[in-house]
Design an enzyme around this catalytic site. Structure first.
Site, PDB file in Angstrom:
ATOM      1  CB  ILE A  77      49.023   8.301  94.252  1.00  0.00           C
ATOM      2  CG1 ILE A  77      49.462   6.830  94.161  1.00  0.00           C
ATOM      3  CG2 ILE A  77      50.107   9.210  94.838  1.00  0.00           C
ATOM      4  CD1 ILE A  77      50.426   6.533  93.050  1.00  0.00           C
TER       5      ILE A  77
ATOM      6  CG  LEU B 202      45.082  12.956  90.583  1.00  0.00           C
ATOM      7  CD1 LEU B 202      44.243  13.957  91.388  1.00  0.00           C
ATOM      8  CD2 LEU B 202      45.118  13.349  89.107  1.00  0.00           C
ATOM      9  CG  ASN B 203      52.911   9.527  90.818  1.00  0.00           C
ATOM     10  OD1 ASN B 203      53.103   9.453  92.032  1.00  0.00           O
ATOM     11  ND2 ASN B 203      53.843   9.187  89.936  1.00  0.00           N
TER      12      ASN B 203
ATOM     13  CE  LYS C 257      51.999  12.368 100.735  1.00  0.00           C
ATOM     14  NZ  LYS C 257      50.866  13.260 101.048  1.00  0.00           N
TER      15      LYS C 257
ATOM     16  N   GLY D 110      52.913  14.939  92.979  1.00  0.00           N
ATOM     17  CA  GLY D 110      53.436  15.566  94.192  1.00  0.00           C
ATOM     18  C   GLY D 110      54.729  14.954  94.698  1.00  0.00           C
TER      19      GLY D 110
ATOM     20  CE  LYS E 130      46.287  14.994 101.063  1.00  0.00           C
ATOM     21  NZ  LYS E 130      46.661  14.937  99.629  1.00  0.00           N
TER      22      LYS E 130
ATOM     23  CD  GLN F 202      50.011  17.823  87.298  1.00  0.00           C
ATOM     24  OE1 GLN F 202      50.717  17.249  88.100  1.00  0.00           O
ATOM     25  NE2 GLN F 202      49.339  18.910  87.596  1.00  0.00           N
TER      26      GLN F 202
ATOM     27  CG  ASN G 243      40.323  15.357  94.149  1.00  0.00           C
ATOM     28  OD1 ASN G 243      39.495  16.019  93.532  1.00  0.00           O
ATOM     29  ND2 ASN G 243      41.583  15.309  93.798  1.00  0.00           N
TER      30      ASN G 243
END
Length: 540
Positions: A284, A145-146, A159, A148, A428, A222, A362
């Protein structure tokens, strides 16, 4: 994922747009009367109220449809077809948002999952590995999942392009992990990146550097959905542009969008045609989410009639994880329960480590053919997360999102696996970054593992203050990363810098008050110490 799951349209408007049903009438009824000739009297009984709400829903849906058509009229070229598909998904989500009645869960119907529905990792591992691991690996696709940006850490762009260890970015480490698997087992595991419109361009530029690595890399995007004015429940956007005054009016609708976007891209169909059967999906920025051969073997070795279509990796909850989603049994199905779904009266119960002992990492393993089936049947059902935002000019908007793990209830023979904490290592904040940059971890073939020299398997609790929030500022405050092998707890607040070869042990608290500065000298060893006041080492 942040946000609130609202129980119904009327509850949403009551909580987020207008304080009473009288205000709803004043706001919406004149508009509906012009079009539909409704009475100005308030509904007097439940049937009339239901009819009133239905008319209101239809009016909102009709107005939304008209606005979306206007927006599509401003789209150009190939992007018009992509936007049309995106808006089809958005319409479905908006329709569901208007139709939802009552709370998304009834607390009294929540049960603990049956024992066999959450397997301990050791039990999965005990089955061992097959002779030909490549056969299993060749059925796998790794999806990261990329979508952000690095804004929360003070960085521009995706990120995934932030350096986290030895000049390696999140994306570098991911590519190295998969390349190592492919070389070691002579396998063909591709990497798929789910980008967003925020990250796609920069990511594609950087992918050129991996051309000669033994990893096939695919990308898909997305969806791009319009933010909704909280008062009118209509899009804020006036056209399809993404710059200037339109920069903040679009959003990627959460990682639950992976199913529709993957399906619509054509990539899912392509991978199935190539003989791929499962995807391993993870964030990711979770450096613990590497391909696990034992979990993969468990998936591919199941008999056809009982094939597990969905595995969620969970791990034991600590006090730091009390807000994380957990698995429950609900209406005979395994289901993800997020804190946003929990009635206020039961929030403390939800946070209890004794009642809800695990949380969702996740890290998910999902059947490709099952995703295809559910998409074709329009049977993917995920709770809607209503995420309120405030744009420039104090404009209050909402964005409708979904979470990838919430679809677990749609898949057959879904399973939770209680994995070691080491498989959940998210970065994070710069506090997390300090941990993974330190000697607590060793790096090999793109994977981080806890150093054998650390006596305790748990990671220290690190809390860096606001002076360390941005990566560039954080880096200037450490001449070198301290030795943290024997650290339990670190709190740093204020204007603090660290010299070279500092060692931190036990509990260390360093607080520089406003106007003060603390320089920890090179070579210092702090063990169970509180440092406060003003300590500055000057060259002379």
């Amino acid at each position: 994922m942040t946000g609130v799951l609202f129980c119904s349209l009327s509850a949403f408007i009551t909580n987020h747009a207008t304080p009473t049903y009288y205000d709803i009438r004043q706001k919406w009824l004149p508009r509906m009367t012009d079009n539909g000739g409704l009475s100005k009297e308030l509904p007097s009984n439940s049937n009339e109220m239901a009819q009133f709400q239905e008319v209101m829903r239809q009016q909102l849906e009709s107005s939304m449809h008209a606005e979306l058509e206007k927006l599509l009229g401003t789209a150009k070229g190939a992007k018009a077809e992509v936007s049309k598909k995106d808006f089809e998904g958005f319409r479905k989500l908006f329709h569901r948002f208007l139709q939802v009645k009552g709370p998304s869960v009834e607390w009294s119907k929540i049960n603990r999952p049956p024992e066999d529905s959450i397997q301990p990792y050791d039990k999965i591992k005990a089955k061992g590995l097959p002779d030909n691991i490549a056969d299993s690996l060749n059925k796998l696709v790794v999806v990261k999942l990329n979508g952000g940006l690095g804004t929360s850490m003070g960085c521009k762009g995706p990120k995934s392009l932030i350096s986290v260890r030895n000049e390696n970015t999140f994306l570098d480490l991911t590519v190295k992990q998969i390349e190592h698997l492919n070389k070691t087992y002579n396998a063909d595991v591709p990497l798929v990146l789910m980008n967003s419109f925020n990250t796609d361009e920069d990511t594609k530029k950087i992918l050129q550097k991996y051309t000669h690595h033994r990893v096939k890399i695919h990308t898909f995007n997305q969806s791009r959905y319009p933010r909704i004015n909280k008062e009118s429940l209509l899009p804020v956007a006036k056209d399809m542009a993404m710059t200037g005054e339109n920069a903040d009016v679009w959003y990627p609708p959460g990682h639950g969008d992976i199913y529709a976007s993957f399906f619509n891209s054509g990539l899912l169909e392509q991978l199935i045609a190539e003989g791929k059967e499962y995807i391993f999906v993870s964030n990711i920025d979770n450096l613990g989410a590497t391909v696990d051969l034992y979990i993969l073997n468990h998936l591919v070795s199941q008999p056809n009639g009982k094939r597990c279509e969905f595995i969620m990796e969970v791990t034991d909850k600590t006090r730091a994880d009390v807000k994380g989603g957990t698995l429950i049994q609900y209406d005979g199905k395994l289901r993800l329960l997020e804190i946003a779904q929990v009635p206020k009266a039961h929030v403390d119960e939800f946070k209890s480590v004794s009642k809800f002992k695990i949380f969702n990492t996740n890290n998910l393993w999902i059947s490709l053919s099952a995703i295809k089936r559910l998409q074709e049947q329009n049977a993917m059902d995920m709770e809607i997360i209503v995420n309120p935002k405030t744009l420039d000019g104090d404009l209050n908007v909402i964005q409708l999102e979904t979470a990838v793990g919430a679809a677990i209830k749609c898949f057959d023979n879904a399973l939770g696996i209680n994995v070691p904490r080491s498989r959940f290592l998210p970065v994070k904040t710069t506090s997390d970054l300090l941990l993974v940059m330190s000697n607590l971890y060793s790096l090999e073939a793109g994977s981080l593992t806890m150093s054998e020299r650390r006596e305790f398997p748990t990671t220290p609790h690190v809390k860096l203050g606001s002076s360390f929030t941005k990566v560039q500022e954080y880096l200037t405050r450490f001449e070198s990363i301290p030795d943290m092998l024997e650290l339990d707890h670190l709190t740093v607040s204020g204007d603090v810098t660290f010299g070279k070869h500092v060692s931190l042990k036990g509990t260390v608290i360093i607080i520089a008050n406003h106007g003060d500065r603390i320089d920890i000298p090179a070579g210092s060893m702090l063990e169970n110490k509180i440092v406060s006041g003003n300590l500055r080492i000057l060259d002379h």
